[in-house]
Every structure is written in structure tokens, then in C-alpha cells.
Design an enzyme around this catalytic site. Structure first.
Site, short mmCIF file in Angstrom:
data_model
loop_
_atom_site.label_atom_id
_atom_site.label_comp_id
_atom_site.label_asym_id
_atom_site.label_seq_id
_atom_site.Cartn_x
_atom_site.Cartn_y
_atom_site.Cartn_z
N GLU A 1 -29.16 -38.42 17.29
CA GLU A 1 -30.52 -37.95 16.98
C GLU A 1 -31.09 -39.17 17.67
O GLU A 1 -30.87 -40.37 17.64
CB GLU A 1 -30.58 -38.05 15.40
CG GLU A 1 -30.56 -36.81 14.58
CD GLU A 1 -30.81 -37.11 13.26
OE1 GLU A 1 -31.87 -37.86 12.85
OE2 GLU A 1 -30.04 -36.45 12.45
N GLU B 1 -25.78 -39.56 8.47
CA GLU B 1 -26.33 -40.64 7.92
C GLU B 1 -25.93 -41.16 6.33
O GLU B 1 -27.00 -41.06 5.51
CB GLU B 1 -27.75 -40.87 8.00
CG GLU B 1 -28.45 -40.62 9.49
CD GLU B 1 -30.07 -40.61 9.55
OE1 GLU B 1 -30.77 -40.49 8.46
OE2 GLU B 1 -30.43 -40.70 10.79
#
Length: 465
Positions: free
Chosen positions: A369, A168
């Protein structure tokens, strides 16, 4: 009983955590920006819980990994902390205890029949590199990251076949340089844009190093983990559509395009140039980004983004911000996770799958995720002390149904990892929301399998549900 949803053969059923969120700070030679932030501002963290012990993975990794095997996982992602592995941040010389620890974790993961996936950066920049050089604002830090990556590849790539450079990276840009939710909480659009560029460059340079070391010769692959939050327009009007295209370009494609296609989106370069905030780059650097694309993609998906054409005047006082080009749209009747304040929209799983299929060379990818954070889970306890998290099972099943549809229609997805195996520490939220298949009692460090942990064991065993 046969599956309604069967997944491709060899599908990854796993879960993800990160070094800073599970290990604790034991024996680390350096502090990360989060370790430091907690020291100076503990009240910024929920219940003032810092990264000190977290779920104690540093000490209990053997028992923890055995529990992951028990709930049927066949793969596991965590991160190698720069602050733990590296003793000398300038040369990349490793720390002896860090080497021992990660060797043990990797060996233990494999011993438990799980594929280890190792990520190199999960928001945890060594704070001294921020203090000394401005962190990701500096191209020298890019070089130091490559040294760290090289050390990790040389030490572990004989056993680790799946690597990712960053988790991320857009969150680093947003949290540290735009929206003040991560230390050092700077609001500076120009710096944010340079950081965005520098991290793309750091990822490409680490990939280049991976290939120079011929890590792919023993089956190694390298990718990146991006949080994709598809931007949906309020309406199909030309203006709303353009607003959503710009939001997607800024938040999603600014990392996805360089990683998969080797170049930045034209629209992004055009807007940043027009606004006078384009990053500093060289031809040679852009060539490195072009030549060093990822082998596979990890996608973290939690929530969509809803946008509309700009209706409110842009506040120039904060300098350049992405919101110059769109406003957020509060969609009526949307489903919400009230604990996290996030919209629940599983349909995005399908949209992401098809976007990757059609616009990103159908690159091999996996969900790295996906999960649901819930506060106060202890109120769902059974007599036997286990948490009956049916809401989590329902959430995961819905998301998997839409992912399955995308796979059926030809998207090249090879796995699904939840966030997270064992309730872990989550930045300034600390332990406010729990995400795990396995519950953690913070006071006793006792770990108990939740109902969702028993559910995933069946899903993994049947390769579907």
C-alpha cells in the site's frame, strides 16, 4: 519514448482494498468490531457513513474487476472476511454464500488477467469473539483464527498463490489498546503488549497450517503485510538516535523481526521485561514463531515518524505506553498532506528498501500500500466528469522514484500496489479522504476512472515511466 525508470520484469502493478472496506455488509453471518461500533456510535464516523454499502463490491465485483483490468492492473489484493466466510466461529465451518462469493471474486480476478493476493485479517475481528473472549487478548481466539485460515486455504489455495495473514497488525495494537482510534478504545499497555504477541503467534500458526496443508506444493507463498513508519531522529545526538531506535523497535520491528527472523528484537524484550509488562508466552509458542517465518513481505508505507529524546515528563496515569521512551518531534518545514495530517516523505521508500536488503535477509517484498487521501476531490473535475488528480500522480511518481533507486541498489522488491483501486470506506474516516484510481459517487454508486487511473495504465503497460 523510453522510460526513465524501468522496473524488474514481471513487476506487480496493482492496487489493494479489503473486504470490510469495499464489500458492504450484505449477507454476512457475523458482525465485525467495526459493524458493531457503527451500530452503537454512528457519530464516531465521518458524516455518519458506516460499512453497510461502502463501494458495493459484494454486488458489483464483476464490473469493478473489469475496471481494474481496464486501468492496466496485473495484480489485486483484497481480504477474505472472517465474518463472511465462516458460519461457525468455533469450528471454522464455512458459510455457503461466503464460499460462493469468494470463489467468484477469485475466478473473476484471474479471468481479468490479475494475480489475486488474499489477506486474512484487515482489522475486522468478529465482535462476538471480542465480547466472549477479549478478542486478540485471548489465545483461544488465536486458535479460532487458525481454523478460519485453514478453511480459507483448503477452499481457495488451488487458485490463490499469494496469501498474507494480517494487514497492519500494529494498528490493531495501537487503535484498540493504546490510542483509542478503533473500537473498543481501551488504553492498557499490558493488554496491548499481549495482543502484539498473540497476533505474532496467530500469524506463525496460520503459516504452520499453510505448510502442513502443503499449499506451497502448487506454488503457494505466504507472508504478512506490515505498515512500516521509519523513525527518524531529530539530530544525530546519541540520545535522539536511541529514541528513534526504540520507536522503530516498538512500532516496526516488533512484527518485522518475528515475521522474517523468527524472534522478537532483544531490545523490545529487555525494555518490556524491565517495565514489568512483557507478554505471557511459552517455549513451545516461541518455537512455533521461530520455525514459521514468512516467504515474502508486504510493506504499507504512508508517512515517517519523527522523534527525539524524552523531554517532557512521562504521564504515568495511563499506565505503560511506548512514549515513555521518546517524544514526537515536529520537524520544521516538512511537507504535509493537509487533508490527512500526514507528512509526505518519499525518501522513506529507499530507506525501507535498503533496510530490508541489509537487515532482513533481502527477503522478497513488495509495496502493498502507498497512496494519498484527499478530501473534496470533486473540485478537480473536468468537463467530462473525470477527476484530474495530478497531485496523486506526482505523489506516486515520487515514491516510485525512490523505490526504483532501492531496487537498482539490489533490494528484492517485486511489486507496487497503491491504496486503493476504487474509493473505499476507511474506518472512522469513512469517505472523508479519497484514495482511488477510480472515483465513487456515493449517492449513485457510479464509478469513474480518474486521471491517475489512465496514468497507471501507461505505467503498467511500459513497466515504468
Amino acid at each position: 519514448m523510453s522510460n526513465k525508470y524501468t522496473f524488474p520484469e514481471g513487476f506487480w502493478w496493482g492496487s489493494a482494498t479489503s473486504g470490510p472496506q469495499c464489500e458492504g455488509t450484505f449477507n454476512k453471518p457475523h458482525k465485525s468490531v467495526f459493524d458493531y461500533w457503527y451500530e452503537v456510535e454512528p457519530e464516531a464516523f465521518f458524516d455518519k457513513v458506516g460499512p453497510g454499502v461502502t463501494s458495493n463490491f459484494y454486488n458489483s465485483y464483476k464490473e469493478d474487476l473489469a475496471m481494474l483490468k481496464e486501468i492496466g492492473l496485473n495484480s489485486f489484493r483484497t481480504s477474505i472476511q472472517w465474518t463472511r466466510l465462516i458460519k461457525d466461529l468455533e469450528t471454522g465451518e464455512p458459510d455457503e454464500d461466503g464460499v460462493r462469493f469468494y470463489n467468484d471474486v477469485i475466478d473473476e480476478t484471474i479471468k481479468n488477467g490479475m494475480i489475486p493476493v488474499m489477506n486474512l485479517h484487515h482489522f475486522d475481528l468478529p465482535v462476538e469473539l471480542y465480547n466472549k473472549y477479549g478478542g486478540w487478548e485471548s489465545k483461544h481466539v488465536v486458535e479460532l483464527f487458525v481454523n478460519f485460515a485453514e478453511t480459507a486455504f483448503k477452499l481457495f489455495s488451488d487458485r490463490v498463490k499469494y496469501w498474507t495473514t494480517f494487514n497492519e497488525p500494529m494498528v490493531v495494537v495501537e487503535g484498540q489498546y493504546l490510542y483509542q482510534f478503533h473500537y473498543p478504545k481501551v488504553v492498557d499497555g499490558r493488554k496491548a503488549v499481549q495482543v502484539l504477541y498473540n497476533i505474532n503467534l496467530a500469524s506463525a500458526k496460520a503459516i504452520k497450517k499453510f505448510r502442513e496443508l502443503k499449499c506451497e506444493n502448487n506454488g503457494g507463498k505466504i507472508g504478512i503485510v506490515l505498515n512500516l513508519t521509519p523513525a527518524y531522529p531529530r539530530s544525530n545526538s546519541e540520545e535522539d538516535l536511541r529514541a528513534s531506535k526504540i520507536a522503530d523497535t516498538m512500532f516496526n520491528y516488533s512484527f518485522l523481526d518475528p515475521a522474517v527472523k523468527g524472534e522478537f528484537p532483544e531490545l523490545l524484550v529487555e525494555l518490556l521485561s524491565k517495565d514489568g509488562v512483557l507478554w505471557e508466552s511459552s517455549e513451545e509458542e516461541l518455537e512455533i514463531i521461530k520455525e514459521n517465518k514468512i516467504d515474502f513481505l508486504g510493506v504499507n508505507y504512508y508517512q515517517p515518524r519523527r522523534v527525539k529524546v524524552k523531554e517532557y515528563e512521562f504521564d504515568e496515569s495511563k499506565g505503560w505506553m511506548p512514549e515513555k521512551y521518546f517524544d514526537y518531534y515536529d520537524m520544521p518545514n516538512k511537507r504535509m498532506n493537509p487533508y490527512r495530517g500526514w507528512e509526505i516523505y518519499p525518501e522513506s521508500m529507499y530507506d525501507i528498501a535498503i533496510n530490508i536488503r541489509d537487515n532482513y535477509n533481502n527477503i522478497p517484498w513488495y509495496i502493498s500500500e502507498n497512496g494519498m487521501g484527499v478530501e473534496g476531490e470533486e473540485k478537480y473535475k473536468n468537463e467530462d466528469g473525470s477527476i484530474q488528480d495530478d497531485y496523486r500522480i506526482e505523489f506516486l511518481e515520487e515514491h516510485l522514484q525512490y523505490l526504483h533507486k532501492g531496487i537498482e541498489e539490489g533490494s528484492n522488491c517485486f511489486g507496487y500496489h497503491s491504496w486503493t483501486p476504487i474509493d473505499c470506506w476507511s474506518w472512522s474516516n469513512a469517505y472523508k479522504n479519497r484514495y482511488g484510481y477510480i472515483a465513487l459517487d456515493l449517492d449513485t454508486q457510479k464509478k469513474t476512472i480518474k486521471k491517475s487511473g489512465k496514468w497507471i495504465r501507461e505505467v503498467s503497460k511500459n513497466n515504468g515511466f
